[in-house]
Design a protein around this motif. Structure first.
Motif, PDB file in Angstrom:
ATOM      1  N   LEU A 175      30.429 -10.353  31.549  1.00 52.66           N
ATOM      2  CA  LEU A 175      29.919 -10.900  32.812  1.00 52.66           C
ATOM      3  C   LEU A 175      28.682 -11.773  32.588  1.00 52.66           C
ATOM      4  CD1 LEU A 175      30.307  -7.959  35.355  1.00 52.66           C
ATOM      5  CD2 LEU A 175      31.777  -9.958  35.030  1.00 52.66           C
ATOM      6  N   THR A 176      27.845 -11.360  31.667  1.00 57.36           N
ATOM      7  CA  THR A 176      26.621 -12.125  31.383  1.00 57.36           C
ATOM      8  C   THR A 176      26.956 -13.479  30.773  1.00 57.36           C
ATOM      9  OG1 THR A 176      25.405 -10.064  31.034  1.00 57.36           O
ATOM     10  CG2 THR A 176      24.387 -12.073  30.194  1.00 57.36           C
ATOM     11  N   VAL A 177      27.929 -13.512  29.868  1.00 59.94           N
ATOM     12  CA  VAL A 177      28.274 -14.777  29.227  1.00 59.94           C
ATOM     13  C   VAL A 177      29.035 -15.691  30.197  1.00 59.94           C
ATOM     14  CG1 VAL A 177      30.524 -14.275  28.133  1.00 59.94           C
ATOM     15  CG2 VAL A 177      28.873 -15.737  26.965  1.00 59.94           C
ATOM     16  N   VAL A 178      29.814 -15.111  31.098  1.00 58.41           N
ATOM     17  CA  VAL A 178      30.487 -15.929  32.136  1.00 58.41           C
ATOM     18  C   VAL A 178      29.436 -16.589  33.020  1.00 58.41           C
ATOM     19  CG1 VAL A 178      31.890 -15.823  34.243  1.00 58.41           C
ATOM     20  CG2 VAL A 178      32.694 -14.701  32.153  1.00 58.41           C
ATOM     21  N   ARG A 179      28.446 -15.797  33.462  1.00 57.42           N
ATOM     22  CA  ARG A 179      27.365 -16.365  34.286  1.00 57.42           C
ATOM     23  C   ARG A 179      26.652 -17.492  33.535  1.00 57.42           C
ATOM     24  NH1 ARG A 179      23.291 -12.067  35.372  1.00 57.42           N
ATOM     25  NH2 ARG A 179      22.578 -12.678  33.297  1.00 57.42           N
ATOM     26  N   HIS A 180      26.379 -17.272  32.270  1.00 57.42           N
ATOM     27  CA  HIS A 180      25.726 -18.288  31.440  1.00 57.42           C
ATOM     28  C   HIS A 180      26.546 -19.578  31.429  1.00 57.42           C
ATOM     29  CE1 HIS A 180      23.846 -20.166  27.903  1.00 57.42           C
ATOM     30  NE2 HIS A 180      25.055 -20.286  27.404  1.00 57.42           N
ATOM     31  N   LYS A 181      27.863 -19.444  31.329  1.00 60.71           N
ATOM     32  CA  LYS A 181      28.729 -20.625  31.225  1.00 60.71           C
ATOM     33  C   LYS A 181      28.857 -21.344  32.564  1.00 60.71           C
ATOM     34  CE  LYS A 181      30.284 -22.437  27.618  1.00 60.71           C
ATOM     35  NZ  LYS A 181      29.367 -22.727  26.522  1.00 60.71           N
ATOM     36  N   VAL A 182      28.798 -20.580  33.658  1.00 65.41           N
ATOM     37  CA  VAL A 182      28.902 -21.184  35.001  1.00 65.41           C
ATOM     38  C   VAL A 182      27.626 -21.935  35.346  1.00 65.41           C
ATOM     39  CG1 VAL A 182      29.019 -20.647  37.477  1.00 65.41           C
ATOM     40  CG2 VAL A 182      30.551 -19.476  35.885  1.00 65.41           C
ATOM     41  N   ARG A 183      26.484 -21.389  34.967  1.00 65.21           N
ATOM     42  CA  ARG A 183      25.191 -21.915  35.416  1.00 65.21           C
ATOM     43  C   ARG A 183      24.736 -23.110  34.565  1.00 65.21           C
ATOM     44  NH1 ARG A 183      21.802 -18.544  38.490  1.00 65.21           N
ATOM     45  NH2 ARG A 183      20.050 -19.304  37.272  1.00 65.21           N
ATOM     46  N   LEU A 184      25.571 -24.119  34.519  1.00 66.20           N
ATOM     47  CA  LEU A 184      25.193 -25.354  33.817  1.00 66.20           C
ATOM     48  C   LEU A 184      24.508 -26.290  34.788  1.00 66.20           C
ATOM     49  CD1 LEU A 184      28.182 -26.469  31.564  1.00 66.20           C
ATOM     50  CD2 LEU A 184      26.194 -25.136  30.931  1.00 66.20           C
ATOM     51  N   HIS A 185      23.484 -26.992  34.305  1.00 66.01           N
ATOM     52  CA  HIS A 185      22.791 -27.941  35.183  1.00 66.01           C
ATOM     53  C   HIS A 185      22.866 -29.378  34.653  1.00 66.01           C
ATOM     54  CE1 HIS A 185      19.620 -27.884  32.206  1.00 66.01           C
ATOM     55  NE2 HIS A 185      19.537 -26.568  32.325  1.00 66.01           N
ATOM     56  N   ASP A 186      23.693 -29.575  33.598  1.00 64.84           N
ATOM     57  CA  ASP A 186      23.787 -30.939  33.048  1.00 64.84           C
ATOM     58  C   ASP A 186      25.223 -31.443  32.954  1.00 64.84           C
ATOM     59  OD1 ASP A 186      24.584 -29.212  31.081  1.00 64.84           O
ATOM     60  OD2 ASP A 186      23.378 -30.092  29.477  1.00 64.84           O
ATOM     61  N   TYR A 187      26.185 -30.671  33.493  1.00 67.84           N
ATOM     62  CA  TYR A 187      27.587 -31.090  33.467  1.00 67.84           C
ATOM     63  C   TYR A 187      28.312 -30.409  34.616  1.00 67.84           C
ATOM     64  CZ  TYR A 187      32.371 -31.844  31.776  1.00 67.84           C
ATOM     65  OH  TYR A 187      33.691 -32.229  31.663  1.00 67.84           O
ATOM     66  N   ILE A 188      29.035 -31.199  35.408  1.00 69.06           N
ATOM     67  CA  ILE A 188      29.826 -30.623  36.497  1.00 69.06           C
ATOM     68  C   ILE A 188      31.248 -30.367  35.977  1.00 69.06           C
ATOM     69  CG2 ILE A 188      30.827 -31.004  38.785  1.00 69.06           C
ATOM     70  CD1 ILE A 188      28.412 -32.758  39.447  1.00 69.06           C
ATOM     71  N   TYR A 189      31.683 -29.125  36.076  1.00 70.01           N
ATOM     72  CA  TYR A 189      33.058 -28.805  35.669  1.00 70.01           C
ATOM     73  C   TYR A 189      34.043 -29.462  36.632  1.00 70.01           C
ATOM     74  CZ  TYR A 189      31.319 -25.145  32.500  1.00 70.01           C
ATOM     75  OH  TYR A 189      30.713 -24.453  31.485  1.00 70.01           O
ATOM     76  N   ILE A 190      34.996 -30.198  36.069  1.00 71.94           N
ATOM     77  CA  ILE A 190      35.965 -30.907  36.921  1.00 71.94           C
ATOM     78  C   ILE A 190      37.408 -30.631  36.506  1.00 71.94           C
ATOM     79  CG2 ILE A 190      34.431 -32.798  37.608  1.00 71.94           C
ATOM     80  CD1 ILE A 190      35.758 -34.483  35.341  1.00 71.94           C
ATOM     81  N   ASN A 191      37.600 -29.807  35.470  1.00 72.91           N
ATOM     82  CA  ASN A 191      38.953 -29.581  34.953  1.00 72.91           C
ATOM     83  C   ASN A 191      39.383 -28.117  35.082  1.00 72.91           C
ATOM     84  OD1 ASN A 191      37.911 -31.978  32.705  1.00 72.91           O
ATOM     85  ND2 ASN A 191      39.766 -32.319  33.900  1.00 72.91           N
ATOM     86  N   PHE A 192      39.080 -27.519  36.237  1.00 70.19           N
ATOM     87  CA  PHE A 192      39.524 -26.157  36.580  1.00 70.19           C
ATOM     88  C   PHE A 192      39.010 -25.079  35.613  1.00 70.19           C
ATOM     89  CE2 PHE A 192      42.762 -29.157  38.142  1.00 70.19           C
ATOM     90  CZ  PHE A 192      42.592 -28.946  39.502  1.00 70.19           C
ATOM     91  N   GLU A 193      37.864 -25.359  34.996  1.00 70.05           N
ATOM     92  CA  GLU A 193      37.243 -24.343  34.144  1.00 70.05           C
ATOM     93  C   GLU A 193      36.932 -23.070  34.945  1.00 70.05           C
ATOM     94  OE1 GLU A 193      36.173 -28.335  32.285  1.00 70.05           O
ATOM     95  OE2 GLU A 193      36.321 -27.508  34.307  1.00 70.05           O
ATOM     96  N   ASP A 194      36.538 -23.261  36.221  1.00 75.57           N
ATOM     97  CA  ASP A 194      36.207 -22.119  37.076  1.00 75.57           C
ATOM     98  C   ASP A 194      37.385 -21.149  37.202  1.00 75.57           C
ATOM     99  OD1 ASP A 194      37.010 -24.627  38.534  1.00 75.57           O
ATOM    100  OD2 ASP A 194      37.317 -23.215  40.164  1.00 75.57           O
TER     101      ASP A 194
END
Length: 274
Positions: free
Chosen positions: A175-194
């Motif tokens: 859960l901690t590493v998922v949060r880390h990966k979601v909380r990016l501030h320099d790239y918007i995920y656009i390819n269904f990474e979520d």
């Protein structure tokens, strides 16, 4: 040893023959050769031929258990999963992002008939988590090169681990590493990474290891944002909202109006002020 072009031609033929291992081929050393080219910038060779062949052979019981362990060690090694780790915007990402796809394939075999020891499983988990933290290149589709998609591929590995390892501490680590990966501030995920990250989270939820309070605390951690320039905050908020929406609808579909679903919605509603 063949070069990339020869390998490509041979794999095209193997694909045409429905991925049957040719009579004159010893599958394990051949797979090791394929791994040598897993970071190719040729999208057809890397994705449609090497990965697709390895996927069919690994899940199709072509390899002995000892050979699967060998491929796992190769994929997780410094020359593969951690090859030039930390680089951004370079071609080295393809080797890393496609090496991380090998562990989930092998773990899917282990799920059906366990052959990895607890120690080996935790070693895989440790290296996967380390990779997810260290990977800086989160591009999805790269023009002229095809898919890199390191976050989505890493999410597949996290999903496989979430289904395989039942451990309280490790559940928190995912859960901690998922949060880390979601909380990016320099790239918007656009390819269904979520969506891929949500799959890993729901696999963890299905294990029933963590309490509702622990899940609530994790969700609450998404509402805390550091002071940053407005443009960076906009990217961060967009990534978080997209992820939480995906998580909400997946949980709603599976759980109905459960405590988990309600907690996700409450977290999401805190973002409406942005």
């Amino acid at each position: 040893m063949m070069d990339g072009q020869e390998l490509k031609q041979e794999l095209q033929q193997i694909k045409k023959n429905n991925y049957v291992v040719p009579e004159d081929v010893d599958a394990f050393p051949y797979a090791q050769w394929m791994m040598d080219y897993i970071g190719s910038t040729d999208a057809e060779l890397r994705d449609e031929l090497i990965y697709s062949t390895l996927e069919r052979w690994i899940t199709g019981e072509v390899f002995r258990q000892k050979e699967l362990r060998g491929l796992l060690l190769q994929a997780l090694s410094p020359d593969y999963l951690f090859y030039k780790i930390g680089e951004k915007g370079t071609d080295s990402v393809f080797k890393r992002a496609f090496s991380i796809l090998i562990p989930p394939l092998i773990l899917s075999v282990h799920e059906k008939e366990p052959f990895l020891s607890e120690e080996q499983l935790y070693s895989v988990a440790e290296q996967v988590l380390e990779y997810v933290y260290l990977e800086q290149d989160v591009r999805g589709y790269v023009d002229g090169r095809g898919w890199a998609h390191s976050t989505a591929h890493a999410a597949d590995a996290l999903d496989a681990l979430a289904r395989t390892i039942r451990n309280h501490e490790f559940s928190h680590a995912i859960l901690t590493v998922v949060r880390h990966k979601v909380r990016l501030h320099d790239y918007i995920y656009i390819n269904f990474e979520d969506e891929r990250l949500v799959t890993a989270v729901m696999s963890l939820w299905n294990q029933n290891i963590l309490s509702q309070e622990e899940w609530n605390n994790w969700l609450h951690s998404f509402t805390i944002i550091e002071d940053a320039p407005a443009s960076q905050n906009d990217i961060l908020v967009q990534n978080i909202r997209t992820f939480l929406r995906s998580l909400y609808f997946r949980a709603l579909e599976q759980e109905g109006n459960s405590g988990f679903t309600v907690a996700i919605l409450e977290t999401l509603q805190k973002w409406h002020r942005f």
